[in-house]
Design a protein around this motif. Sequence first.
Motif, PDB file in Angstrom:
ATOM      1  N   MET A   1       0.856  -1.197   0.000  1.00 54.33           N
ATOM      2  CA  MET A   1       0.000   0.000   0.000  1.00 54.33           C
ATOM      3  C   MET A   1       0.889   1.243   0.000  1.00 54.33           C
ATOM      4  N   ARG A   2       0.662   2.120  -0.864  1.00 51.97           N
ATOM      5  CA  ARG A   2       1.507   3.300  -0.975  1.00 51.97           C
ATOM      6  C   ARG A   2       1.203   4.260   0.155  1.00 51.97           C
ATOM      7  N   HIS A   3       2.286   4.917   0.605  1.00 50.36           N
ATOM      8  CA  HIS A   3       2.101   5.931   1.629  1.00 50.36           C
ATOM      9  C   HIS A   3       1.410   7.141   1.013  1.00 50.36           C
ATOM     10  N   SER A 188       7.104  -3.001  13.330  1.00 48.52           N
ATOM     11  CA  SER A 188       7.036  -3.930  12.197  1.00 48.52           C
ATOM     12  C   SER A 188       5.934  -3.506  11.225  1.00 48.52           C
ATOM     13  N   PRO A 189       6.171  -3.684   9.905  1.00 46.94           N
ATOM     14  CA  PRO A 189       5.146  -3.331   8.917  1.00 46.94           C
ATOM     15  C   PRO A 189       3.868  -4.134   9.147  1.00 46.94           C
ATOM     16  N   PRO A 193      -3.828  -3.192   4.846  1.00 49.75           N
ATOM     17  CA  PRO A 193      -3.980  -1.737   4.683  1.00 49.75           C
ATOM     18  C   PRO A 193      -4.336  -1.071   6.013  1.00 49.75           C
ATOM     19  N   ARG A 215       4.989   5.425   8.344  1.00 53.38           N
ATOM     20  CA  ARG A 215       5.995   4.870   7.425  1.00 53.38           C
ATOM     21  C   ARG A 215       6.429   3.473   7.857  1.00 53.38           C
ATOM     22  N   HIS A 216       6.724   3.312   9.131  1.00 54.39           N
ATOM     23  CA  HIS A 216       7.166   2.007   9.614  1.00 54.39           C
ATOM     24  C   HIS A 216       6.060   0.958   9.485  1.00 54.39           C
ATOM     25  N   TRP A 217       4.838   1.366   9.736  1.00 58.87           N
ATOM     26  CA  TRP A 217       3.729   0.418   9.675  1.00 58.87           C
ATOM     27  C   TRP A 217       3.209   0.191   8.247  1.00 58.87           C
ATOM     28  N   ASN A 218       3.834   0.867   7.276  1.00 59.89           N
ATOM     29  CA  ASN A 218       3.397   0.763   5.884  1.00 59.89           C
ATOM     30  C   ASN A 218       1.944   1.215   5.732  1.00 59.89           C
ATOM     31  N   ALA A 219       1.616   2.293   6.419  1.00 68.30           N
ATOM     32  CA  ALA A 219       0.254   2.820   6.428  1.00 68.30           C
ATOM     33  C   ALA A 219       0.227   4.217   5.818  1.00 68.30           C
ATOM     34  N   SER A 220      -0.959   4.700   5.531  1.00 74.31           N
ATOM     35  CA  SER A 220      -1.142   6.077   5.063  1.00 74.31           C
ATOM     36  C   SER A 220      -1.404   6.983   6.260  1.00 74.31           C
TER      37      SER A 220
END
Length: 269
Positions: A1-3, A188-189, A193, A215-220
């Motif tokens: 998932m893109r930031h 951790s990522p 989503p 960013r670290h969680w790969n979230a928006s």
Amino acid sequence: MRHGVIKRTSEAKYARTMHSADKKTVVSQPAFLRQNLAKKRASSLQTNIERDDDAPADIVRHLSTSLAAFELVIVPGLDGSARHHWQSRWQTLFHAGDISFSRANQEIWSKPHYKSWILTLVSTVKKSRKPVLLIGHSLGCLLIAHAVEQGLLPDTVVGALLVAPADVENGPEHDLSRVAAFSPVALSPLPFPALVVGSLNDPWLSVTRARMLARHWNASFVDAGRKGHIGNQSDLGYWLDGLMFLDRLAQTVLVETTGLRHPHKKTLQ
């Protein structure tokens, strides 16, 4: 998932305006008529304030469709979510809209016990019969992150709305001892989503840290404006902006898991 950064949409667009007749300027009226008109205006304004605290029926209908495929698991934070907290108010909406939901109910809210809190969350999620969307607030967000890092959450969890994560390393000094067991923050990522919602004046989380966690969680990251800790003290009513964020998360999950947008086609605007 893109930031990304999702710009907040004002709750005010859903507010009802006063009747046009009450807005007209009154000229050369006797004092008693002006007083009566003032009372009517005050009454009209009070009615609108009360109605603004209600979620519009069209939003409830929309959410009933948008969230039909999921079970929502509400994950409160330190001191729990009082009756006026948006998480508790959302439960009323979910019930009215026949939306599946449950709540991670901890035994002692004021003294969080790390291990028992995680076990309660995992146990609640495992009882769900549909794909799960987690709705965390404050320490509840950290709880979700730790459960993910330890590999304790089942694959049925497909998304998370993480509102005002409690920065247990840099939060208010007088409360840090109560949440010390949750430090350091799990980074951790997330394997699903997620949206991290941050406030510009949150005593528990700076915007810089909120963006870092996203960013670290790969979230928006989502800018909620100046809402304090977005909790018991924020007096947000049903928090319509938050419902829009939840709707967008549900749409994202549906797109990523099926490749198709839900038949109702539109997210809440």
